[in-house]
Design a protein around this motif. Structure first.
Motif, short mmCIF file in Angstrom:
data_model
loop_
_atom_site.label_atom_id
_atom_site.label_comp_id
_atom_site.label_asym_id
_atom_site.label_seq_id
_atom_site.Cartn_x
_atom_site.Cartn_y
_atom_site.Cartn_z
N GLY A 129 33.70 57.89 68.62
CA GLY A 129 32.77 57.68 67.80
C GLY A 129 32.43 56.46 66.68
N PHE A 130 31.94 55.87 67.22
CA PHE A 130 31.07 54.27 66.81
C PHE A 130 29.83 55.06 66.38
N ASN A 157 29.53 48.90 76.14
CA ASN A 157 30.87 49.26 76.40
C ASN A 157 31.86 48.33 76.34
N HIS A 158 30.73 46.74 75.64
CA HIS A 158 31.84 45.87 75.21
C HIS A 158 32.55 46.51 73.73
N ASN A 159 31.89 47.17 73.11
CA ASN A 159 32.39 48.74 71.78
C ASN A 159 33.69 49.16 72.81
N GLU A 160 32.45 50.38 73.48
CA GLU A 160 33.67 51.81 73.71
C GLU A 160 34.69 51.09 75.27
N LEU A 161 34.46 50.11 75.30
CA LEU A 161 36.10 49.48 76.66
C LEU A 161 36.68 48.87 75.72
N GLY A 162 36.61 49.03 74.64
CA GLY A 162 37.84 48.01 73.37
C GLY A 162 37.76 46.16 73.19
#
Length: 416
Positions: free
Chosen positions: A259-260, A306-311
């Motif tokens: 949802g970013f 993916n640093h964002n999407e993977l938490g």
């Protein structure tokens, strides 16, 4: 009967020439062993060789009723090709796909029937030309050349053969294997690192509390504000337009978005770096110039996404909450390392996004080999490995190769 090898492809030096836009120059090879057995080998073709509708990898033995197709060309009449004389080549016509041969073993199409009126002939020819043209355009520009358009003339697309896209449902089955980080001489240090990282993540998640998307986005806003004070931003022009397009193509391929709202920035800096927080992605001018193609930029940006999407950013915020009750200090977030396994995970997920968006994920191998030379990090050292927050560049290159080979059935060539 002696054994015989028949090579098939679009190039004129093949035994069988298939003039079709989806067929590679050297597409496949058939081996007849003289005892009635026929073996088929795909020669790393761009659009694949199919047996009974299933794409093959490597070599298989054919059965008598198998249907063989080179990409989107017509089925091959492969059973009697071993009778073909070396001087006689079989060609497939680009427009009609009719086979032309002096050999009696091949079927020929019956001559077209005469129509009663010229009107009927004209309408029929018009429909045929329209369908053939549509088929050619679709395969030439969508299947064979599905590369995104270029914006920055100084940042071209990679021209090498690349892995085929995987359907969205199949992408859910992609495996992420981190055994590539291990080394015979690491004295068990990699296993220690992985265990410690896993324990650290579990404790952080249990103690650090909940972090919302809004909190992460707020940290991204704070990072943007601090960067504007420290760096000069490239606000317009081909480079930033190019980065924005790549970012949009990549984010469209995220399987289950968190949802970013992503944005990307180009900052003037001699540091070879890209970094992110709260869906804000920053690329330095040094990193932009270091990348030799849009495909390499796509892998770099995909990594940061993916640093964002993977938490991983969320975990950093949880650590800050544990370390300080005063709130999420930005300098604390940026100095807490992600860890070797997390960095590798982002590399591999970034490759998947790049391939799904039409870019060549193989370039990540070359990119990290060049990174090794640029950074002068030297060869692998087990003791030094214990204190590294990022894997050695050589390890990241090897992991990229292993990931593409395992999940896409494609062997990349490092042209570095």
């Amino acid at each position: 009967m002696s054994f015989k090898t028949i090579r098939i492809g679009r190039a004129s030096d093949n035994d069988i020439v298939l003039i079709h836009p989806s067929v590679s120059r050297n597409h496949l090879e058939l081996f007849y062993d003289g005892e009635g057995n026929v073996f088929l080998t795909d020669l790393n073709s761009a659009n694949g060789t199919f047996v009974n509708g299933q794409r093959i990898v490597g070599s298989i033995q054919l059965k008598s009723n198998d249907i063989v197709k080179a990409a989107l060309s017509d089925p091959l009449k492969w059973k009697n090709l071993n009778t073909l004389n070396a001087q006689n080549k079989v060609e497939t016509n680009k427009n009609s796909n009719e086979e032309i041969s002096n050999e009696s073993d091949f079927d020929t199409l019956p001559p077209p029937k005469k129509r009663n009126t010229f009107k009927t002939i004209g309408i029929t020819l018009m429909i045929i030309f329209l369908l053939v043209g549509l088929f050619y355009i679709t395969n030439e520009y969508i299947l064979v050349d599905s590369k995104p358009t270029e914006i920055d003339p100084n940042m071209p697309n990679d021209k090498n053969d690349q892995p085929n896209k995987v359907e969205k449902e199949k992408r859910k089955e992609i495996v992420y294997d981190f055994s590539c980080l291990n080394d015979k001489g690491d004295l068990g240090s990699t296993d220690v690192i992985n265990v410690l990282e896993q324990v650290d993540s579990e404790i952080t998640d249990a103690v650090g509390g909940e972090v919302t998307i809004q909190e992460e986005m707020k940290v991204g806003d704070q990072l943007l504000s601090d960067c504007r004070e420290q760096y000069t931003f490239i606000e317009s022009g081909e480079k930033i337009d190019n980065l924005t397009k790549i970012l949009n193509l990549l984010t469209d391929q995220i399987l289950v978005p968190k949802g970013f709202e992503y944005s990307i920035y180009l900052i003037e800096s001699d540091e070879l770096n890209a970094f992110t927080a709260g869906a804000k992605i920053f690329v330095t001018t040094k990193m932009y110039s270091f990348c030799k193609s849009n495909d390499e930029l796509a892998c770099v940006i995909g990594h940061e996404i993916n640093h964002n999407e993977l938490g991983h950013i969320k975990e950093q915020l949880q650590k800050v909450k544990i370390l300080s009750e005063s709130g999420a200090a930005l300098n604390q977030i940026l100095t807490i390392p992600f860890g070797q396994k997390k960095e590798t995970h982002c590399d591999l997920k970034g490759i998947d996004l790049a391939i799904a968006a039409g870019y060549n994920g193989c370039v990540n191998i070359t990119l990290w080999n060049r990174m090794k030379k640029e950074s002068g990090e030297g060869d692998y050292n087990a003791f030094d490995n214990l204190f590294r927050s990022h894997p050695y560049s050589e390890k990241r290159s090897n992991c990229s190769q292993n990931h593409i080979s395992q999940n896409y059935g494609f062997e990349c060539i490092d042209n570095n």
